[in-house]
Design an enzyme around this catalytic site. Structure first.
Site, mmCIF file in Angstrom:
data_model
loop_
_atom_site.group_PDB
_atom_site.id
_atom_site.type_symbol
_atom_site.label_atom_id
_atom_site.label_comp_id
_atom_site.label_asym_id
_atom_site.label_seq_id
_atom_site.Cartn_x
_atom_site.Cartn_y
_atom_site.Cartn_z
ATOM 1 N N VAL A 119 1.134 -1.183 0.005
ATOM 2 C CA VAL A 119 0.421 -0.253 0.166
ATOM 3 C C VAL A 119 0.680 1.167 0.225
ATOM 4 C CG1 VAL A 119 -1.613 1.467 1.307
ATOM 5 C CG2 VAL A 119 -1.865 -1.078 1.128
ATOM 6 N N PRO A 120 0.794 1.946 -1.185
ATOM 7 C CA PRO A 120 2.708 2.898 -1.372
ATOM 8 C C PRO A 120 2.313 4.250 -0.685
ATOM 9 C CG PRO A 120 1.024 2.454 -3.044
ATOM 10 C CD PRO A 120 -0.074 1.715 -2.391
ATOM 11 N N CYS A 121 2.067 4.058 0.856
ATOM 12 C CA CYS A 121 2.217 5.382 1.291
ATOM 13 C C CYS A 121 4.075 6.389 1.021
ATOM 14 C CB CYS A 121 1.507 5.683 3.168
ATOM 15 S SG CYS A 121 3.468 3.956 3.275
ATOM 16 N N HIS A 122 4.613 5.763 0.302
ATOM 17 C CA HIS A 122 5.553 6.426 0.252
ATOM 18 C C HIS A 122 5.696 6.807 -1.238
ATOM 19 C CE1 HIS A 122 5.879 2.518 -2.147
ATOM 20 N NE2 HIS A 122 6.616 3.454 -3.251
#
Length: 157
Positions: A119-122
């Protein structure tokens, strides 16, 4: 709940889950003993993470089962819509969720994302393009963004 510890370019990473899906992936700041056996329910997640790190995967297809509030899950679901190699600001993310004024709540939910990288919070950055807080450390966020967008601007001088 089963778990495995793997080594990634960004440090030791723990993957937790069961037959219902992967519930947690997080980087550890200390050295730990690597797992010698990967539980069956975690094999696909481990394989896909390894493919991501060697540049052979741009999206994940294993089953996810994160624990969180309904609002957090809504934010995490929206994070999944940010394409590989792209970024989105916290403000843009808040607007997509229907409330530009919820930026702090969105940032908080982003920071509580239990599924590191997947889950690409970056991929969420400041409105001015700057790197803002990242639970795994800003150096890891920078590394991930460069990994996903390896084209470097060449200097004229």
């Amino acid at each position: 709940m089963e778990s495995v510890i793997i080594k990634t370019p960004l440090g030791f990473t723990e993957v937790k889950g069961d037959a219902d899906g992967i519930s947690k992936i997080h980087v550890l700041d200390e050295s730990v003993e690597l797992s010698t056996i990967i539980p069956n329910d975690l094999i696909e997640a481990v394989n896909q993470l390894e493919e991501y790190f060697i540049g052979k995967r741009t999206e994940f297809t294993f089953k996810l089962n994160p624990k969180g509030t309904e609002f957090q899950k809504k934010v995490w679901q929206e994070l999944l819509q940010i394409p590989y190699g792209k970024t989105c600001s916290y403000l843009e993310l808040s607007k997509k969720l229907g409330n530009a004024k919820a930026i702090r709540a969105v940032a908080s939910a982003n920071g509580k994302n239990p599924l590191w990288i997947v889950v690409p919070c970056h991929r969420v950055i400041g409105t001015d393009g700057s790197l803002k807080g990242y639970a795994g450390g800003l150096w890891r966020k920078k590394w991930l963004l460069e990994h996903e967008n390896p084209i470097k601007q060449e200097s004229l001088f």
